[in-house]
Design a protein around this motif. Structure first.
Motif, PDB file in Angstrom:
ATOM      1  N   ARG A   1       0.863  -1.188   0.000  1.00  0.00           N
ATOM      2  CA  ARG A   1       0.000   0.000   0.000  1.00  0.00           C
ATOM      3  C   ARG A   1       0.897   1.234   0.000  1.00  0.00           C
ATOM      4  N   PRO A   2       0.376   2.361  -0.444  1.00  0.00           N
ATOM      5  CA  PRO A   2       1.214   3.559  -0.498  1.00  0.00           C
ATOM      6  C   PRO A   2       1.620   4.020   0.898  1.00  0.00           C
ATOM      7  N   PRO A   3       2.755   4.698   1.001  1.00  0.00           N
ATOM      8  CA  PRO A   3       3.147   5.239   2.302  1.00  0.00           C
ATOM      9  C   PRO A   3       2.144   6.302   2.747  1.00  0.00           C
ATOM     10  N   PRO A   4       2.124   6.616   4.044  1.00  0.00           N
ATOM     11  CA  PRO A   4       1.171   7.630   4.519  1.00  0.00           C
ATOM     12  C   PRO A   4       1.337   8.935   3.744  1.00  0.00           C
ATOM     13  N   ARG A   5       0.217   9.564   3.468  1.00  0.00           N
ATOM     14  CA  ARG A   5       0.205  10.800   2.699  1.00  0.00           C
ATOM     15  C   ARG A   5       0.751  11.936   3.555  1.00  0.00           C
ATOM     16  N   GLN A   6       1.649  12.693   2.997  1.00  0.00           N
ATOM     17  CA  GLN A   6       2.190  13.864   3.676  1.00  0.00           C
ATOM     18  C   GLN A   6       1.633  15.105   2.989  1.00  0.00           C
ATOM     19  N   LEU A   7       0.873  15.888   3.730  1.00  0.00           N
ATOM     20  CA  LEU A   7       0.298  17.108   3.178  1.00  0.00           C
ATOM     21  C   LEU A   7       1.289  18.252   3.355  1.00  0.00           C
ATOM     22  N   LYS A   8       1.506  19.005   2.311  1.00  0.00           N
ATOM     23  CA  LYS A   8       2.429  20.130   2.364  1.00  0.00           C
ATOM     24  C   LYS A   8       1.744  21.317   3.025  1.00  0.00           C
ATOM     25  N   PRO A   9       2.513  22.134   3.763  1.00  0.00           N
ATOM     26  CA  PRO A   9       1.933  23.350   4.323  1.00  0.00           C
ATOM     27  C   PRO A   9       1.293  24.187   3.220  1.00  0.00           C
ATOM     28  N   GLY A  10       0.103  24.696   3.502  1.00  0.00           N
ATOM     29  CA  GLY A  10      -0.642  25.469   2.523  1.00  0.00           C
ATOM     30  C   GLY A  10      -1.770  24.675   1.870  1.00  0.00           C
ATOM     31  N   THR A  11      -1.737  23.334   2.022  1.00  0.00           N
ATOM     32  CA  THR A  11      -2.814  22.505   1.472  1.00  0.00           C
ATOM     33  C   THR A  11      -4.108  22.839   2.193  1.00  0.00           C
ATOM     34  N   VAL A  12      -5.178  23.030   1.442  1.00  0.00           N
ATOM     35  CA  VAL A  12      -6.478  23.378   2.017  1.00  0.00           C
ATOM     36  C   VAL A  12      -7.430  22.196   1.832  1.00  0.00           C
ATOM     37  N   LEU A  13      -8.057  21.784   2.926  1.00  0.00           N
ATOM     38  CA  LEU A  13      -9.054  20.717   2.909  1.00  0.00           C
ATOM     39  C   LEU A  13     -10.411  21.339   3.209  1.00  0.00           C
ATOM     40  N   VAL A  14     -11.421  20.930   2.464  1.00  0.00           N
ATOM     41  CA  VAL A  14     -12.765  21.474   2.663  1.00  0.00           C
ATOM     42  C   VAL A  14     -13.716  20.307   2.864  1.00  0.00           C
ATOM     43  N   ARG A  15     -14.569  20.424   3.889  1.00  0.00           N
ATOM     44  CA  ARG A  15     -15.547  19.365   4.182  1.00  0.00           C
ATOM     45  C   ARG A  15     -16.835  20.026   4.612  1.00  0.00           C
ATOM     46  N   GLU A  16     -17.929  19.611   3.997  1.00  0.00           N
ATOM     47  CA  GLU A  16     -19.228  20.104   4.424  1.00  0.00           C
ATOM     48  C   GLU A  16     -19.813  19.083   5.386  1.00  0.00           C
ATOM     49  N   TYR A  17     -20.285  19.572   6.520  1.00  0.00           N
ATOM     50  CA  TYR A  17     -20.859  18.681   7.525  1.00  0.00           C
ATOM     51  C   TYR A  17     -22.069  19.374   8.141  1.00  0.00           C
ATOM     52  N   GLN A  18     -23.227  18.730   8.074  1.00  0.00           N
ATOM     53  CA  GLN A  18     -24.492  19.242   8.605  1.00  0.00           C
ATOM     54  C   GLN A  18     -24.771  20.668   8.110  1.00  0.00           C
ATOM     55  N   GLY A  19     -24.560  20.863   6.799  1.00  0.00           N
ATOM     56  CA  GLY A  19     -24.896  22.135   6.183  1.00  0.00           C
ATOM     57  C   GLY A  19     -23.873  23.236   6.369  1.00  0.00           C
ATOM     58  N   ARG A  20     -22.777  22.958   7.065  1.00  0.00           N
ATOM     59  CA  ARG A  20     -21.740  23.977   7.266  1.00  0.00           C
ATOM     60  C   ARG A  20     -20.466  23.548   6.573  1.00  0.00           C
ATOM     61  N   ARG A  21     -19.805  24.504   5.925  1.00  0.00           N
ATOM     62  CA  ARG A  21     -18.532  24.234   5.260  1.00  0.00           C
ATOM     63  C   ARG A  21     -17.391  24.475   6.245  1.00  0.00           C
ATOM     64  N   HIS A  22     -16.513  23.499   6.357  1.00  0.00           N
ATOM     65  CA  HIS A  22     -15.349  23.585   7.248  1.00  0.00           C
ATOM     66  C   HIS A  22     -14.086  23.561   6.392  1.00  0.00           C
ATOM     67  N   THR A  23     -13.244  24.575   6.567  1.00  0.00           N
ATOM     68  CA  THR A  23     -12.004  24.697   5.809  1.00  0.00           C
ATOM     69  C   THR A  23     -10.833  24.552   6.761  1.00  0.00           C
ATOM     70  N   VAL A  24      -9.928  23.631   6.421  1.00  0.00           N
ATOM     71  CA  VAL A  24      -8.738  23.366   7.231  1.00  0.00           C
ATOM     72  C   VAL A  24      -7.524  23.622   6.350  1.00  0.00           C
ATOM     73  N   THR A  25      -6.545  24.346   6.888  1.00  0.00           N
ATOM     74  CA  THR A  25      -5.311  24.621   6.162  1.00  0.00           C
ATOM     75  C   THR A  25      -4.156  23.911   6.852  1.00  0.00           C
ATOM     76  N   THR A  26      -3.363  23.194   6.071  1.00  0.00           N
ATOM     77  CA  THR A  26      -2.187  22.522   6.624  1.00  0.00           C
ATOM     78  C   THR A  26      -1.114  23.574   6.880  1.00  0.00           C
ATOM     79  N   VAL A  27      -0.592  23.576   8.099  1.00  0.00           N
ATOM     80  CA  VAL A  27       0.505  24.472   8.474  1.00  0.00           C
ATOM     81  C   VAL A  27       1.660  23.616   8.973  1.00  0.00           C
ATOM     82  N   ARG A  28       2.812  24.228   9.141  1.00  0.00           N
ATOM     83  CA  ARG A  28       4.008  23.476   9.542  1.00  0.00           C
ATOM     84  C   ARG A  28       3.796  22.726  10.866  1.00  0.00           C
ATOM     85  N   GLU A  29       3.054  23.320  11.801  1.00  0.00           N
ATOM     86  CA  GLU A  29       2.872  22.721  13.122  1.00  0.00           C
ATOM     87  C   GLU A  29       1.691  21.760  13.198  1.00  0.00           C
ATOM     88  N   GLY A  30       0.897  21.661  12.136  1.00  0.00           N
ATOM     89  CA  GLY A  30      -0.277  20.793  12.161  1.00  0.00           C
ATOM     90  C   GLY A  30      -1.334  21.255  11.186  1.00  0.00           C
TER      91      GLY A  30
END
Length: 170
Positions: A79-108
């Motif tokens: 299987r592929p190695p664990p995915r490493q997200l680069k700082p600046g990567t933006v993840l978007v997830r809609e949950y219960q009608g609300r959009r949640h945006t998460v940005t990858t930063v160096r510390e987490g």
């Protein structure tokens, strides 16, 4: 077959010629190209594709070091190695009608101005329940984790447990 092909048109013509060969001729071509007898179970199509790939590799160069390392890891672990997200990567997830945006930063991961160490902590804050962060943000499909699931006591009494029709919580 030690010719050094340089012209893309000549390489394309040679690949067309390889496609037209019968399986016995492909096996001879394999021995010339790889220096050994081809594996017995390879189909005509696969023999031709592998010979063509080797021809292109000789003409244009092989894979870079990172690609080779990735493929070796796949071969070792399946299987592929664990995915490493680069700082600046933006993840978007809609949950219960609300959009949640998460940005990858160096510390987490930054969510609503707060830095979290893991995506799972953010998924727990959003849903109020324990979630795999990579699964919640669609970075990992159900069942891709390395941990095995334990059967619950309800499942051990012979009854089938019903699962939701979709992977997202309601």
């Amino acid at each position: 077959m030690r010719r050094r092909w340089r012209e893309p048109a000549a390489i394309a013509a040679e690949i067309d010629r390889i496609r037209s060969l019968q399986i016995d001729a492909l096996r001879r071509q394999w021995r010339l190209m790889f220096g050994r007898v081809p594996p017995a179970g390879l189909s005509k199509d696969l023999l031709g594709r592998m010979i063509a790939a080797r021809l292109q590799e000789r003409a244009f160069g092989g894979l870079d070091r990172d690609s080779l390392r990735f493929l070796e890891s796949l071969a070792r672990h399946g299987r592929p190695p664990p995915r490493q997200l680069k700082p600046g990567t933006v993840l978007v997830r809609e949950y219960q009608g609300r959009r949640h945006t998460v940005t990858t930063v160096r510390e987490g991961f930054d969510w609503q101005g707060i830095t979290y160490r893991s995506l799972s902590a953010i998924a727990r804050a959003i849903t109020g329940t324990a979630w795999s962060g990579p699964r919640f943000f669609a970075l990992q499909a159900a069942g891709d984790g390395s941990k095995r699931k334990r059967k619950s006591a309800a499942a051990d009494d012979g009854r089938r447990q019903l699962r939701p029709a979709h992977p997202w919580p309601r």
